[in-house]
Design a protein around this motif. Structure first.
Motif, mmCIF file in Angstrom:
data_model
loop_
_atom_site.group_PDB
_atom_site.id
_atom_site.type_symbol
_atom_site.label_atom_id
_atom_site.label_comp_id
_atom_site.label_asym_id
_atom_site.label_seq_id
_atom_site.Cartn_x
_atom_site.Cartn_y
_atom_site.Cartn_z
ATOM 1 N N LEU A 9 0.815 -1.219 0.000
ATOM 2 C CA LEU A 9 0.000 0.000 0.000
ATOM 3 C C LEU A 9 0.853 1.277 0.000
ATOM 4 C CD1 LEU A 9 -3.099 -1.095 2.150
ATOM 5 C CD2 LEU A 9 -2.900 -0.916 -0.325
ATOM 6 N N CYS A 52 -10.243 -6.039 -2.006
ATOM 7 C CA CYS A 52 -9.373 -5.791 -3.168
ATOM 8 C C CYS A 52 -7.989 -6.430 -2.959
ATOM 9 C CB CYS A 52 -9.239 -4.297 -3.442
ATOM 10 S SG CYS A 52 -8.274 -3.431 -2.215
ATOM 11 N N CYS A 87 -9.702 6.390 -0.217
ATOM 12 C CA CYS A 87 -10.522 5.186 -0.308
ATOM 13 C C CYS A 87 -10.794 4.658 1.116
ATOM 14 C CB CYS A 87 -9.742 4.174 -1.144
ATOM 15 S SG CYS A 87 -10.153 2.481 -0.824
ATOM 16 N N PHE A 90 -8.285 2.537 3.285
ATOM 17 C CA PHE A 90 -7.169 3.149 4.018
ATOM 18 C C PHE A 90 -7.614 3.678 5.374
ATOM 19 C CE2 PHE A 90 -5.531 3.409 -0.316
ATOM 20 C CZ PHE A 90 -4.246 2.953 -0.134
ATOM 21 N N HIS A 198 -1.660 3.160 -9.032
ATOM 22 C CA HIS A 198 -1.058 3.300 -7.709
ATOM 23 C C HIS A 198 0.264 2.546 -7.631
ATOM 24 C CE1 HIS A 198 -4.746 5.174 -6.691
ATOM 25 N NE2 HIS A 198 -5.437 4.078 -6.918
ATOM 26 N N CYS A 275 -11.916 -2.403 -7.392
ATOM 27 C CA CYS A 275 -11.560 -1.100 -6.810
ATOM 28 C C CYS A 275 -12.547 -0.038 -7.310
ATOM 29 C CB CYS A 275 -10.132 -0.720 -7.194
ATOM 30 S SG CYS A 275 -9.741 0.976 -6.739
#
Ligand code: SF4
Length: 334
Positions: A9, A52, A87, A90, A198, A275
């Motif tokens: 992440l 996800c 999102c 997080f 990302h 997502c």
């Protein structure tokens, strides 16, 4: 104290800042190794199938750190820009981790939300720092050093056109075990391909089936969102959507808008299956590419069952098409 940091992440955006902060406070930083099949399988086994892919990977990294550190750092990043939102995954990351990995060591948590005001943000960071080092001056110094490390890292990537793994390898050497540090670029460049999305999808070689290496080995120069300066990313967002709504929109809409108009022969958007934010943002980039009609765009969706052969076939078809377009353009110019 040993502080564990999952290599997943937000690691690729903020690792130098986090490492600097904890080391300035006297802690030792332990990073999980690059993603493996076992890590993904273990992370996936802890959550429902609809979760996800990047979150499953993240949980696998947390599991790999369970017996290697005293605390694990998991921030809840709600917003890093006023009225721009992250999102929901997080926001709930620390709570989700505690719920599904009860055997994890205590977490080091911090709420990052600039909408709450600067003083609230500083208090939140300060409280976390004090839980490691009681000295308030040390905590302040660590915060300032971390911010500077973040700025240096961003400057290194956009100024020297480096990907995050290359920049991290440059800053910390091979100790960070970055998998992609030996990128040399193709001997003869057939085309320039921009990858947007990302960093946790673009730079995790296990989940994207070594996308960057494959494209380079077949003669492509790769450019990524980190190589574009922030003002250019923001102006591309303003043109396409009128203004950012999602945090990290720069990596998708900003970079997509920029590379569709300059610096690339083709743009590949990388997103994770399921997502929500990315399905909206990638669609905006796709529509913009259709409107411009200049640079080809392809969206590649990754999930845990994505087959390597499928990725290779789509990459080959896309790059063959951009080479043919380049040849045709050259013929018209002649
Ligand atoms: S932005 Fe998308 S891929 Fe990233 S954590 Fe949220 S749902 Fe998952």
């Amino acid at each position: 104290m040993r502080v564990g940091i999952p290599r997943a992440l937000l690691y690729y955006q903020y690792y130098p800042a986090w490492k600097t902060f904890f080391e300035e406070l006297g802690a030792e930083v332990v990073v999980s190794p690059p993603t493996t099949q076992a890590m993904l399988a273990e992370g996936s086994a802890r959550v429902v199938a609809d979760t996800c892919l990047p979150v499953k990977v993240f949980l696998g990294h947390v599991l790999s750190l369970v017996d290697k550190c005293d605390r694990i750092f998991i921030p809840a990043v709600r917003s890093v820009e006023k009225k721009v939102y992250n999102c929901s995954k997080f926001l709930g990351l620390p709570d989700m981790t505690k719920a599904v990995i009860p055997e994890a060591p205590p977490l080091l948590e911090v709420d990052i939300d600039v909408n709450e005001g600067k003083s609230r943000l500083y208090q939140s960071i300060y409280a976390m720092g004090r839980s490691i080092n009681w000295n308030p001056f040390k905590v302040r110094q660590a915060g300032l050093a971390a911010w500077q490390a973040y700025l240096d890292y961003r400057e290194l990537m956009s100024g020297s056109k480096l990907t995050p793994p290359e920049a991290l390898a440059g800053m910390y050497g091979t100790a960070e075990k970055e998998p992609e540090v030996t990128r040399t670029g193709p001997a003869r460049v057939k085309g320039t391909v921009a990858l947007i999305g990302h960093p946790y999808l673009i730079y995790d070689e296990y989940i994207n089936h070594r996308l960057i290496r494959r494209l380079e080995q077949s003669g492509n120069r790769i450019v990524t969102p980190e190589m574009v300066a922030t003002p250019e990313l923001k102006s591309a967002i303003a043109e396409i959507t009128g203004g950012a709504y999602w945090t990290y929109e720069e990596e998708v809409v900003g970079a997509g808008g920029h590379y569709l108009q300059s610096g690339a022969d083709g743009v590949i958007g990388i997103m994770a299956f399921g997502c929500g934010p990315d399905s909206l943002m990638m669609d905006m980039v796709r529509r913009h590419s259709v409107g411009l009609g200049s640079t080809p765009f392809m969206c590649l969706t990754l999930e845990e069952h994505t087959a390597e052969a499928g990725v290779v076939t789509r990459l080959e078809a896309f790059t063959d098409m951009i080479y043919r377009r380049k040849k045709k353009d050259r013929a018209v110019c002649v």
